[in-house]
Motif scaffolding. Structure first.
Motif, PDB file in Angstrom:
ATOM      1  N   ASN A 105       0.796  -1.248   0.109  1.00  0.00           N
ATOM      2  CA  ASN A 105      -0.141   0.098  -0.202  1.00  0.00           C
ATOM      3  C   ASN A 105       1.155   0.851   0.028  1.00  0.00           C
ATOM      4  O   ASN A 105       2.415   1.098   0.061  1.00  0.00           O
ATOM      5  CB  ASN A 105      -0.778   0.382   1.056  1.00  0.00           C
ATOM      6  N   TYR A 106       0.237   2.018  -0.520  1.00  0.00           N
ATOM      7  CA  TYR A 106       1.023   4.056  -0.765  1.00  0.00           C
ATOM      8  C   TYR A 106       1.871   3.768   0.440  1.00  0.00           C
ATOM      9  O   TYR A 106       2.663   4.786   0.727  1.00  0.00           O
ATOM     10  CB  TYR A 106       0.055   4.913  -1.114  1.00  0.00           C
ATOM     11  N   SER A 107       0.845   4.342   2.019  1.00  0.00           N
ATOM     12  CA  SER A 107       2.055   4.455   3.347  1.00  0.00           C
ATOM     13  C   SER A 107       3.433   3.102   3.388  1.00  0.00           C
ATOM     14  O   SER A 107       4.267   4.186   4.147  1.00  0.00           O
ATOM     15  CB  SER A 107       0.884   4.319   4.358  1.00  0.00           C
ATOM     16  N   ASP A 108       3.452   2.214   3.276  1.00  0.00           N
ATOM     17  CA  ASP A 108       4.107   1.312   3.063  1.00  0.00           C
ATOM     18  C   ASP A 108       5.201   1.866   2.377  1.00  0.00           C
ATOM     19  O   ASP A 108       6.603   1.134   2.225  1.00  0.00           O
ATOM     20  CB  ASP A 108       3.704   0.001   2.821  1.00  0.00           C
ATOM     21  N   ALA A 109       4.794   1.506   0.428  1.00  0.00           N
ATOM     22  CA  ALA A 109       5.522   2.046  -0.065  1.00  0.00           C
ATOM     23  C   ALA A 109       6.873   3.272  -0.059  1.00  0.00           C
ATOM     24  O   ALA A 109       7.852   3.634   0.335  1.00  0.00           O
ATOM     25  CB  ALA A 109       5.559   2.593  -0.920  1.00  0.00           C
ATOM     26  N   ILE A 110       5.762   4.836   1.356  1.00  0.00           N
ATOM     27  CA  ILE A 110       6.482   5.883   1.224  1.00  0.00           C
ATOM     28  C   ILE A 110       7.810   5.325   2.890  1.00  0.00           C
ATOM     29  O   ILE A 110       8.654   5.511   3.111  1.00  0.00           O
ATOM     30  CB  ILE A 110       5.639   7.079   1.864  1.00  0.00           C
ATOM     31  N   GLY A 111       6.787   4.470   3.795  1.00  0.00           N
ATOM     32  CA  GLY A 111       8.243   3.520   4.586  1.00  0.00           C
ATOM     33  C   GLY A 111       9.026   3.067   3.985  1.00  0.00           C
ATOM     34  O   GLY A 111      10.559   3.839   4.741  1.00  0.00           O
ATOM     35  N   GLU A 112       9.200   2.670   3.309  1.00  0.00           N
ATOM     36  CA  GLU A 112       9.977   2.299   2.275  1.00  0.00           C
ATOM     37  C   GLU A 112      11.562   3.225   1.542  1.00  0.00           C
ATOM     38  O   GLU A 112      12.628   3.033   1.606  1.00  0.00           O
ATOM     39  CB  GLU A 112       9.941   1.418   1.462  1.00  0.00           C
ATOM     40  N   ILE A 113      10.909   4.180   1.270  1.00  0.00           N
ATOM     41  CA  ILE A 113      11.540   5.429   0.978  1.00  0.00           C
ATOM     42  C   ILE A 113      11.921   6.177   1.202  1.00  0.00           C
ATOM     43  O   ILE A 113      13.958   6.948   1.269  1.00  0.00           O
ATOM     44  CB  ILE A 113      10.784   6.075  -0.233  1.00  0.00           C
ATOM     45  N   GLN A 114      11.503   5.703   2.621  1.00  0.00           N
ATOM     46  CA  GLN A 114      12.071   6.774   4.281  1.00  0.00           C
ATOM     47  C   GLN A 114      12.834   6.119   4.472  1.00  0.00           C
ATOM     48  O   GLN A 114      13.872   6.413   5.281  1.00  0.00           O
ATOM     49  CB  GLN A 114      11.233   7.158   4.602  1.00  0.00           C
ATOM     50  N   ARG A 115      13.541   5.172   4.984  1.00  0.00           N
ATOM     51  CA  ARG A 115      14.443   4.171   4.948  1.00  0.00           C
ATOM     52  C   ARG A 115      15.355   3.764   3.702  1.00  0.00           C
ATOM     53  O   ARG A 115      16.622   4.386   4.859  1.00  0.00           O
ATOM     54  CB  ARG A 115      13.782   2.572   5.589  1.00  0.00           C
ATOM     55  N   GLY A 116      15.457   3.935   2.405  1.00  0.00           N
ATOM     56  CA  GLY A 116      16.499   4.124   2.205  1.00  0.00           C
ATOM     57  C   GLY A 116      16.731   5.692   1.857  1.00  0.00           C
ATOM     58  O   GLY A 116      18.296   6.103   2.174  1.00  0.00           O
ATOM     59  N   ARG A 117      16.214   6.860   2.255  1.00  0.00           N
ATOM     60  CA  ARG A 117      16.806   8.432   2.775  1.00  0.00           C
ATOM     61  C   ARG A 117      17.763   8.273   3.826  1.00  0.00           C
ATOM     62  O   ARG A 117      18.162   9.376   3.924  1.00  0.00           O
ATOM     63  CB  ARG A 117      15.519   9.248   2.778  1.00  0.00           C
ATOM     64  N   GLU A 118      17.444   7.094   4.410  1.00  0.00           N
ATOM     65  CA  GLU A 118      18.240   7.520   6.450  1.00  0.00           C
ATOM     66  C   GLU A 118      19.655   7.418   5.934  1.00  0.00           C
ATOM     67  O   GLU A 118      20.427   7.303   6.104  1.00  0.00           O
ATOM     68  CB  GLU A 118      16.960   5.961   7.123  1.00  0.00           C
ATOM     69  N   THR A 119      20.093   6.257   4.966  1.00  0.00           N
ATOM     70  CA  THR A 119      21.002   5.710   4.500  1.00  0.00           C
ATOM     71  C   THR A 119      22.020   6.740   4.075  1.00  0.00           C
ATOM     72  O   THR A 119      22.997   7.005   4.542  1.00  0.00           O
ATOM     73  CB  THR A 119      20.860   4.483   3.828  1.00  0.00           C
ATOM     74  N   LEU A 120      20.838   7.300   2.719  1.00  0.00           N
ATOM     75  CA  LEU A 120      21.322   9.089   2.355  1.00  0.00           C
ATOM     76  C   LEU A 120      21.444   9.943   2.926  1.00  0.00           C
ATOM     77  O   LEU A 120      22.635   9.689   2.951  1.00  0.00           O
ATOM     78  CB  LEU A 120      20.790   8.746   1.203  1.00  0.00           C
ATOM     79  N   ASP A 121      21.100  10.130   4.055  1.00  0.00           N
ATOM     80  CA  ASP A 121      20.862  11.112   5.229  1.00  0.00           C
ATOM     81  C   ASP A 121      22.405  10.711   5.579  1.00  0.00           C
ATOM     82  O   ASP A 121      22.911  11.726   6.315  1.00  0.00           O
ATOM     83  CB  ASP A 121      19.991  11.028   6.121  1.00  0.00           C
ATOM     84  N   PHE A 122      22.464   9.879   6.478  1.00  0.00           N
ATOM     85  CA  PHE A 122      23.420   9.082   7.617  1.00  0.00           C
ATOM     86  C   PHE A 122      25.079   9.391   6.207  1.00  0.00           C
ATOM     87  O   PHE A 122      25.818   9.869   6.706  1.00  0.00           O
ATOM     88  CB  PHE A 122      23.637   7.629   7.526  1.00  0.00           C
ATOM     89  N   ALA A 123      25.241   9.083   5.228  1.00  0.00           N
ATOM     90  CA  ALA A 123      25.811   8.715   4.253  1.00  0.00           C
ATOM     91  C   ALA A 123      26.652  10.225   4.123  1.00  0.00           C
ATOM     92  O   ALA A 123      27.466  10.483   3.772  1.00  0.00           O
ATOM     93  CB  ALA A 123      25.592   8.483   2.969  1.00  0.00           C
ATOM     94  N   THR A 124      25.539  10.875   3.249  1.00  0.00           N
ATOM     95  CA  THR A 124      25.821  12.513   3.562  1.00  0.00           C
ATOM     96  C   THR A 124      25.991  13.557   4.542  1.00  0.00           C
ATOM     97  O   THR A 124      26.860  14.371   4.541  1.00  0.00           O
ATOM     98  CB  THR A 124      24.757  12.954   3.044  1.00  0.00           C
ATOM     99  N   ALA A 125      26.005  12.599   5.489  1.00  0.00           N
ATOM    100  CA  ALA A 125      26.549  13.637   6.772  1.00  0.00           C
ATOM    101  C   ALA A 125      27.322  12.852   7.417  1.00  0.00           C
ATOM    102  O   ALA A 125      28.240  13.260   8.486  1.00  0.00           O
ATOM    103  CB  ALA A 125      25.491  13.556   7.692  1.00  0.00           C
ATOM    104  N   ILE A 126      28.424  12.208   7.317  1.00  0.00           N
ATOM    105  CA  ILE A 126      29.625  11.362   7.423  1.00  0.00           C
ATOM    106  C   ILE A 126      30.366  12.224   7.807  1.00  0.00           C
ATOM    107  O   ILE A 126      31.191  12.001   8.711  1.00  0.00           O
ATOM    108  CB  ILE A 126      29.994  10.052   6.326  1.00  0.00           C
ATOM    109  N   ASN A 127      31.011  13.092   7.696  1.00  0.00           N
ATOM    110  CA  ASN A 127      32.079  14.591   7.322  1.00  0.00           C
ATOM    111  C   ASN A 127      31.689  14.571   9.174  1.00  0.00           C
ATOM    112  O   ASN A 127      32.940  14.822   9.702  1.00  0.00           O
ATOM    113  CB  ASN A 127      32.478  15.229   7.046  1.00  0.00           C
ATOM    114  N   VAL A 128      30.380  14.659   9.200  1.00  0.00           N
ATOM    115  CA  VAL A 128      30.253  15.533  10.812  1.00  0.00           C
ATOM    116  C   VAL A 128      30.505  14.415  11.625  1.00  0.00           C
ATOM    117  O   VAL A 128      30.944  14.855  12.782  1.00  0.00           O
ATOM    118  CB  VAL A 128      29.017  15.894  10.126  1.00  0.00           C
ATOM    119  N   ALA A 129      30.117  13.022  11.554  1.00  0.00           N
ATOM    120  CA  ALA A 129      29.828  12.241  12.140  1.00  0.00           C
ATOM    121  C   ALA A 129      31.461  12.108  12.398  1.00  0.00           C
ATOM    122  O   ALA A 129      31.971  11.642  14.164  1.00  0.00           O
ATOM    123  CB  ALA A 129      29.426  10.758  12.312  1.00  0.00           C
TER     124      ALA A 129
END
Length: 72
Positions: free
Chosen positions: A26-50
């Motif tokens: 369903n649509y909300s599950d699909a959005i959740g999948e995308i958000q989980r992938g975005r969390e990985t990208l968010d971490f990867a793009t903030a690695i210099n801060v970490a």
């Protein structure tokens, strides 16, 4: 990485509709999948801060932590 993150944000709705069509979620599950992938990208793009190498005081009794420098 930053550009990829921008593209995911810009096309989130389209990607969610494709996940619904191809995987039967369903649509909300699909959005959740995308958000989980975005969390990985968010971490990867903030690695210099970490990894900026801050000094931690009193992390244990009588022990402080600082970035290690190895000289050969």
């Amino acid at each position: 990485m930053f550009r990829m993150r921008e593209l995911v944000l810009a096309h989130q709705d389209e990607m969610a509709r494709l996940i619904v069509a191809e995987h039967g979620k369903n649509y909300s599950d699909a959005i959740g999948e995308i958000q989980r992938g975005r969390e990985t990208l968010d971490f990867a793009t903030a690695i210099n801060v970490a990894l900026k190498g801050e000094y931690s005081y009193d992390i244990s009794t009588g022990f402080d932590d600082a970035p290690m420098v190895v000289k050969w």
